[in-house]
Design an enzyme around this catalytic site. Structure first.
Site, short mmCIF file in Angstrom:
data_model
loop_
_atom_site.label_atom_id
_atom_site.label_comp_id
_atom_site.label_asym_id
_atom_site.label_seq_id
_atom_site.Cartn_x
_atom_site.Cartn_y
_atom_site.Cartn_z
N CYS A 40 0.99 -1.20 -0.21
CA CYS A 40 -0.05 0.00 0.18
C CYS A 40 0.92 1.33 -0.04
O CYS A 40 1.98 1.25 0.52
CB CYS A 40 -0.88 0.07 1.20
SG CYS A 40 -1.89 -1.54 1.54
N ARG A 45 2.07 1.18 -6.03
CA ARG A 45 2.16 0.07 -4.81
C ARG A 45 1.06 -0.62 -4.65
O ARG A 45 0.89 -1.67 -3.69
CB ARG A 45 2.50 1.02 -3.83
CG ARG A 45 3.70 1.58 -3.80
CD ARG A 45 4.18 2.43 -2.74
NE ARG A 45 4.33 2.06 -1.46
CZ ARG A 45 5.43 1.76 -1.04
NH1 ARG A 45 6.43 2.20 -1.60
NH2 ARG A 45 5.55 0.99 0.09
N TRP A 54 -3.32 -2.24 -1.40
CA TRP A 54 -3.17 -3.63 -2.01
C TRP A 54 -3.99 -4.62 -0.87
O TRP A 54 -3.10 -4.71 -0.05
CB TRP A 54 -2.06 -4.17 -2.23
CG TRP A 54 -1.55 -5.21 -2.93
CD1 TRP A 54 -1.85 -5.45 -4.45
CD2 TRP A 54 -1.18 -6.59 -2.47
NE1 TRP A 54 -1.44 -6.93 -4.74
CE2 TRP A 54 -1.17 -7.45 -3.55
CE3 TRP A 54 -0.96 -6.81 -1.20
CZ2 TRP A 54 -1.01 -8.72 -3.27
CZ3 TRP A 54 -0.50 -8.10 -0.88
CH2 TRP A 54 -0.64 -9.04 -2.12
N ASN A 57 0.05 0.41 6.17
CA ASN A 57 0.60 -0.38 5.25
C ASN A 57 1.36 -1.50 5.83
O ASN A 57 2.09 -1.20 6.92
CB ASN A 57 1.51 0.13 4.46
CG ASN A 57 2.47 -0.49 3.58
OD1 ASN A 57 1.83 -1.90 3.24
ND2 ASN A 57 3.64 -0.09 2.99
N GLY A 58 1.01 -2.68 5.75
CA GLY A 58 1.71 -3.90 6.52
C GLY A 58 0.62 -4.67 6.94
O GLY A 58 -0.70 -4.86 6.25
N GLU A 67 11.99 -15.86 -16.63
CA GLU A 67 11.49 -14.69 -16.54
C GLU A 67 10.50 -14.14 -17.73
O GLU A 67 9.67 -13.43 -17.52
CB GLU A 67 12.61 -13.88 -16.43
CG GLU A 67 12.62 -12.27 -16.72
CD GLU A 67 11.70 -11.49 -15.57
OE1 GLU A 67 11.43 -12.27 -14.51
OE2 GLU A 67 11.47 -10.24 -15.82
N LYS A 95 7.04 -12.53 -17.01
CA LYS A 95 6.28 -11.29 -17.62
C LYS A 95 5.14 -11.42 -18.37
O LYS A 95 4.21 -10.59 -18.10
CB LYS A 95 7.64 -10.78 -18.61
CG LYS A 95 8.20 -9.48 -18.38
CD LYS A 95 8.77 -8.86 -17.32
CE LYS A 95 8.37 -8.97 -16.20
NZ LYS A 95 9.39 -8.78 -14.86
N GLU A 114 2.26 -12.09 -16.01
CA GLU A 114 1.64 -10.90 -15.06
C GLU A 114 1.01 -9.96 -15.90
O GLU A 114 0.34 -9.35 -15.19
CB GLU A 114 2.87 -10.48 -14.15
CG GLU A 114 4.06 -10.00 -14.82
CD GLU A 114 5.04 -9.28 -13.77
OE1 GLU A 114 6.14 -9.47 -13.94
OE2 GLU A 114 4.54 -9.42 -12.47
N HIS A 160 11.04 -34.79 -20.87
CA HIS A 160 10.98 -35.50 -19.72
C HIS A 160 9.28 -35.04 -19.03
O HIS A 160 9.16 -35.35 -18.17
CB HIS A 160 11.87 -35.07 -18.42
CG HIS A 160 13.20 -35.52 -19.07
ND1 HIS A 160 13.55 -36.62 -19.22
CD2 HIS A 160 14.45 -34.62 -19.52
CE1 HIS A 160 14.81 -36.94 -19.61
NE2 HIS A 160 15.18 -35.56 -19.91
N LYS A 193 3.57 -3.23 -6.48
CA LYS A 193 5.09 -3.25 -6.33
C LYS A 193 5.52 -3.42 -4.86
O LYS A 193 4.70 -2.99 -4.18
CB LYS A 193 5.45 -2.04 -7.07
CG LYS A 193 6.86 -1.72 -7.45
CD LYS A 193 6.77 -1.77 -8.98
CE LYS A 193 8.41 -1.85 -9.13
NZ LYS A 193 8.89 -2.66 -10.27
C1 F6R Z 1 7.94 -9.27 -11.64
C2 F6R Z 1 8.12 -8.36 -10.13
C3 F6R Z 1 8.23 -9.20 -9.02
C4 F6R Z 1 9.56 -8.63 -7.96
C5 F6R Z 1 9.54 -9.36 -6.73
C6 F6R Z 1 10.54 -9.04 -5.85
O1 F6R Z 1 7.83 -8.29 -12.75
O2 F6R Z 1 8.58 -7.24 -10.27
O3 F6R Z 1 8.31 -10.65 -9.17
O4 F6R Z 1 10.46 -8.82 -8.84
O5 F6R Z 1 8.16 -9.34 -6.31
O6 F6R Z 1 10.50 -7.64 -5.55
P1 F6R Z 1 11.89 -6.79 -5.18
O7 F6R Z 1 12.82 -6.89 -6.22
O8 F6R Z 1 11.48 -5.53 -4.89
O9 F6R Z 1 12.35 -7.51 -3.94
#
Ligand code: F6R
Length: 612
Positions: A2, A27, A74, A98-99, A480, A484, A487, A503, A607
């Site tokens: 948040c 966020r 969030w 937040n938390g 990765e 990407k 998500e 396999h 984020k």
């Molecule tokens: C995917 C993404 C997440 C972050 C993960 C770790 O695009 O952004 O998978 O990589 O939540 O976040 P950080 O790097 O902030 O610890």
């Protein structure tokens, strides 16, 4: 997670709270709300969904005042409804959080037994009830706040308004970051420097357990023990205040295009282009010849950056590496060996699982390092060694430039380790440094693949499932790529080691399932090419990303018709992960754009995941 903003000021606060919330929306964007201090006490405006919904509510029901708090959520406890949106209010108290309050159920049961009625399903609301009760019991504001903080288990960053205390804003942090912003006869609270960026560049980062009583022109900061403390005021760079999309449609698109510069900036912090070596200050900070093992801990995209670096640390520096997702590592009681260096990799530096894993390693007496993009973050401050990345603020929820900046830092450290461990000569060090320094140019060249990728992603956007394949360090890059895509486009995608296909996963191949193969011209190319044949033989639709289109195997029948080749720039295998990151990011981006999803704020995500 948040986002929080608090302003105690001189001018009408509602538009300024909204301005800050718009910057914080990355966020969390399940709901949003503000509360403004009025003569009758704090008045709230809240809305489910994005900030624009809150803007509409405020336009219909304006609220006047010069002190207020705001929140973008969030959801953790309780659905993303208006009732669960922050600020939460009870009696004289209105607050944002937040938390996660881990003991909220127990606290709530106690308060309910006293006859208190709750209006939301959140853990947060108990804090408002507790503080109001403490004030009703006759405690002074400071003592009441302190007594409540002592009852909370879990993580919190708080901003609190109290009826009748019009020149006061309370704040507290434990487990979730909170900054104080210093203005001219105005003070601010923010979940990060971006939150207060429109108003000031002068900030104080609160320490774990700190709490604060703000007035218009002063801040009384106390530590976890309740003792007055002085925390320094620092001036954050102007870039913390710059979060504009410019001419790009999305922050993600902008951030993908920023990678030549963000990687270049990161290399500049690690490499000396004149001496053609790792910078002397980096070498002075660590002696890899004394390290026997690396334990990399990270989550999501940062975990894949660590997994890619592992190949290079082992191959070039001869240094054994374990890489693990932090959420598993922290609960696994891993057996650590002396001489292990634990490296947390994180964009935000606040990810709860990574932070807990880092702290666990510290408690075991291990030396710790943090590769982080937010240099003032908790991980940056708590690790023994700070290895910063210089991606600048990353706003798109899907990580792109932070990922390649992590790779840039980690690959530079590989060269440092190899040199210190006597695994490479001076001339080889110069070669690796030169290769790294050339990569921003190749990343820029890779951005030239954009137009081809736009064309082929229309078809990709119709797929239900997509498979990504790679070998060697292209395997974690395949993971990765799949992350990407899922998500931001919500298309189901999985990455596999190309050699593992037979396999089991090969059973998934059919004419409807595109298979993205990442195949630079390296020692493993021929093997990957054989896997392409296996896919084609089962009718699979192959999209091959390679710098050697001429070596792509000749396919027959429908497989030949559906084959698509994306030509990547030629590059040294040492930096291939950096260069090939670009096409996999663009594939995900344009697929999502074709699908019309919310690229920068994909559903259910946020984020900086500061909860477990
Ligand atoms: C995917 C993404 C997440 C972050 C993960 C770790 O695009 O952004 O998978 O990589 O939540 O976040 P950080 O790097 O902030 O610890």
């Amino acid at each position: 997670m948040c986002g929080i903003i608090g302003i105690i000021g001189r001018e009408p606060v509602a538009p300024r709270l909204l301005e800050s919330l718009r910057r914080l929306e990355y966020r969390g964007y399940d709901s949003a709300g503000i509360a403004v201090q009025t003569e009758a006490g704090p008045e709230r405006r809240r809305a489910a969904g994005k900030i624009r919904n809150l803007e509409a509510v405020i336009a219909e029901q304006p609220v006047a005042g010069t002190t207020g708090i705001g929140h973008t959520r969030w959801a953790t406890h309780g659905a993303p409804t208006v009732a669960n949106a922050h600020p939460h209010s009870y009696g004289k108290v209105t607050l944002v959080h937040n938390g996660i309050i881990e003991n909220y159920a127990e606290l709530k049961a106690g308060l309910k037994a006293q006859g208190q009625v709750f209006e939301s399903d959140t853990d947060t609301e108990v804090i408002a009830h507790l503080l109001d009760s403490a004030l009703q019991s006759g405690l002074k504001l400071k003592d009441a706040f302190k007594s409540v903080l002592y009852q909370l288990h879990g993580a919190y960053a708080l901003a609190v308004l109290v009826s009748g205390e019009s020149d006061t804003l309370l704040g507290a942090r434990r487990g979730s970051p909170l900054v104080i912003g210093w203005g001219e006869d105005e003070m601010y609270l923010g979940s990060d420097a971006l939150a207060v960026g429109p108003f000031t560049q002068r900030v104080t980062y609160l320490e774990e357990g700190d709490w604060v009583i703000l007035h218009k022109a002063s801040a009384e900061v106390r530590d976890a023990g309740g003792f007055l403390v002085n925390r320094p005021i620092v001036t954050v760079s102007a870039s913390a205040a710059l979060v504009e999309k410019g001419s790009f449609r999305h922050f993600m698109e902008k951030e993908v295009h920023e990678q030549p510069e963000s990687c270049q900036r990161t290399f500049s912090a690690y490499l000396d282009p004149v001496a053609q070596s790792v910078r002397a200050d980096i070498k002075a900070g660590i002696d890899f010849s004394k390290i026997t093992r690396l334990q990399i801990i990270a989550c999501g995209t940062a975990y894949y950056a660590g997994s890619i670096a592992r190949y290079a640390f082992e191959k070039i520096a001869g240094l054994p590496v374990d890489v693990e997702v932090a959420s598993e590592f922290r609960y696994r009681t891993p057996a650590m060996t002396p001489g292990t260096l634990a490296i947390a990799v994180s964009q935000s530096g606040e990810t709860a699982d990574t932070l807990a894993a880092l702290r666990w390693c510290k408690d075991q007496g291990l030396m710790t390092a943090a590769v982080v993009n937010v240099h003032t973050s908790t991980m940056a401050r708590e690790a023994d060694l700070l290895w910063p990345t210089h991606a600048g603020p990353e706003i798109g929820v899907a990580s792109t430039k932070a990922f390649t900046a992590q790779l840039s830092a980690l690959l530079s450290l590989v060269v440092c380790a190899a040199a210190q461990r006597g695994r490479i000569t001076k001339a080889q060090e110069a070669h690796y440094v030169q290769t790294l320094l050339e990569s921003p140019g190749l990343i820029a060249e890779a951005l030239g693949m954009n137009a081809d990728i736009v064309r082929m992603t229309y078809e990709l956007s119709k797929a239900r499932d997509v498979i990504y394949l790679g070998r060697g360090d292209m395997y974690p890059l395949a993971l990765e790529g799949a992350l990407k895509l899922k998500e931001i486009s919500y298309i189901h995608a999985e990455g596999y080691a190309a050699g593992e296909l037979k396999h089991g996963p090969i059973a998934l191949i059919d004419e409807k399932t595109p298979v993205v193969v990442i195949a630079p011209d390296d020692d493993l190319f021929e093997k990957t090419a054989s896997n392409v044949q296996e896919v084609a033989a089962r009718g699979g639709r192959v999209i091959m990303i390679t710098n050697v289109p001429g070596k792509v195997p000749t396919l027959s029948g429908d497989a030949a018709k559906s084959l698509k080749v994306i030509k990547a720039p030629d590059c040294d295998p040492f930096i291939a992960a950096l260069v090939y990151s670009v096409p996999i990011q663009l594939l995900a981006y344009h697929t999502a754009v074709h699908k019309g999803t919310d690229v920068d704020q994909p559903r259910n995500l946020a984020k900086s995941v500061t909860v477990e």
